[in-house]
Design a protein around this motif. Structure first.
Motif, PDB file in Angstrom:
ATOM      1  N   GLU A   3     -43.418  31.869 -49.669  1.00  0.00           N
ATOM      2  CA  GLU A   3     -44.153  30.644 -49.363  1.00  0.00           C
ATOM      3  C   GLU A   3     -45.363  30.907 -48.475  1.00  0.00           C
ATOM      4  O   GLU A   3     -46.393  30.251 -48.603  1.00  0.00           O
ATOM      5  N   LEU A   4     -45.244  31.864 -47.574  1.00  0.00           N
ATOM      6  CA  LEU A   4     -46.370  32.184 -46.702  1.00  0.00           C
ATOM      7  C   LEU A   4     -47.556  32.705 -47.505  1.00  0.00           C
ATOM      8  O   LEU A   4     -48.700  32.368 -47.224  1.00  0.00           O
ATOM      9  N   GLN A   5     -47.286  33.510 -48.493  1.00  0.00           N
ATOM     10  CA  GLN A   5     -48.363  34.065 -49.294  1.00  0.00           C
ATOM     11  C   GLN A   5     -48.937  33.042 -50.264  1.00  0.00           C
ATOM     12  O   GLN A   5     -50.101  33.133 -50.647  1.00  0.00           O
ATOM     13  N   ASP A  28     -50.225  41.240 -41.605  1.00  0.00           N
ATOM     14  CA  ASP A  28     -49.880  41.818 -40.301  1.00  0.00           C
ATOM     15  C   ASP A  28     -48.443  41.484 -39.915  1.00  0.00           C
ATOM     16  O   ASP A  28     -47.732  42.316 -39.354  1.00  0.00           O
ATOM     17  N   TYR A  29     -48.024  40.276 -40.222  1.00  0.00           N
ATOM     18  CA  TYR A  29     -46.655  39.859 -39.919  1.00  0.00           C
ATOM     19  C   TYR A  29     -45.645  40.701 -40.703  1.00  0.00           C
ATOM     20  O   TYR A  29     -44.693  41.232 -40.139  1.00  0.00           O
ATOM     21  N   LEU A  40     -48.068  31.575 -37.598  1.00  0.00           N
ATOM     22  CA  LEU A  40     -47.824  31.376 -39.030  1.00  0.00           C
ATOM     23  C   LEU A  40     -46.934  30.163 -39.282  1.00  0.00           C
ATOM     24  O   LEU A  40     -47.146  29.432 -40.253  1.00  0.00           O
ATOM     25  N   TRP A  41     -45.960  29.957 -38.428  1.00  0.00           N
ATOM     26  CA  TRP A  41     -45.082  28.790 -38.581  1.00  0.00           C
ATOM     27  C   TRP A  41     -45.886  27.499 -38.460  1.00  0.00           C
ATOM     28  O   TRP A  41     -45.723  26.577 -39.255  1.00  0.00           O
ATOM     29  N   THR A  45     -46.279  24.859 -41.513  1.00  0.00           N
ATOM     30  CA  THR A  45     -45.834  23.466 -41.443  1.00  0.00           C
ATOM     31  C   THR A  45     -47.005  22.509 -41.665  1.00  0.00           C
ATOM     32  O   THR A  45     -46.830  21.453 -42.274  1.00  0.00           O
ATOM     33  N   LEU A  46     -48.197  22.871 -41.210  1.00  0.00           N
ATOM     34  CA  LEU A  46     -49.380  22.059 -41.491  1.00  0.00           C
ATOM     35  C   LEU A  46     -49.650  22.012 -42.996  1.00  0.00           C
ATOM     36  O   LEU A  46     -49.920  20.951 -43.557  1.00  0.00           O
TER      37      LEU A  46
END
Length: 61
Positions: A3-5, A28-29, A40-41, A45-46
């Protein structure tokens, strides 16, 4: 976390943020080069709020 990507795939996010910077934060994470999980969180969430609330973003400032 896939989901982050994928959060930069949304056109609204592309209008708000520099996608290269977001991708760099994510990389980096995952490669443990930076302690940026909280940043990143907040970004994630935004992005979810924008998608779930169907927020309209007209253009980049």
């Amino acid at each position: 976390m896939e989901e982050l990507q994928e959060m930069t795939d949304d056109e609204r996010i592309q209008r708000l943020f520099d996608v290269e910077i977001i991708n760099s934060l994510v990389n980096d994470y995952y490669q443990e080069r930076a302690q940026n999980a909280i940043k990143l969180w907040k970004l994630y969430t935004l992005c979810l709020w924008i998608q779930e609330s169907d927020v309209t973003i007209s253009g980049r400032a």
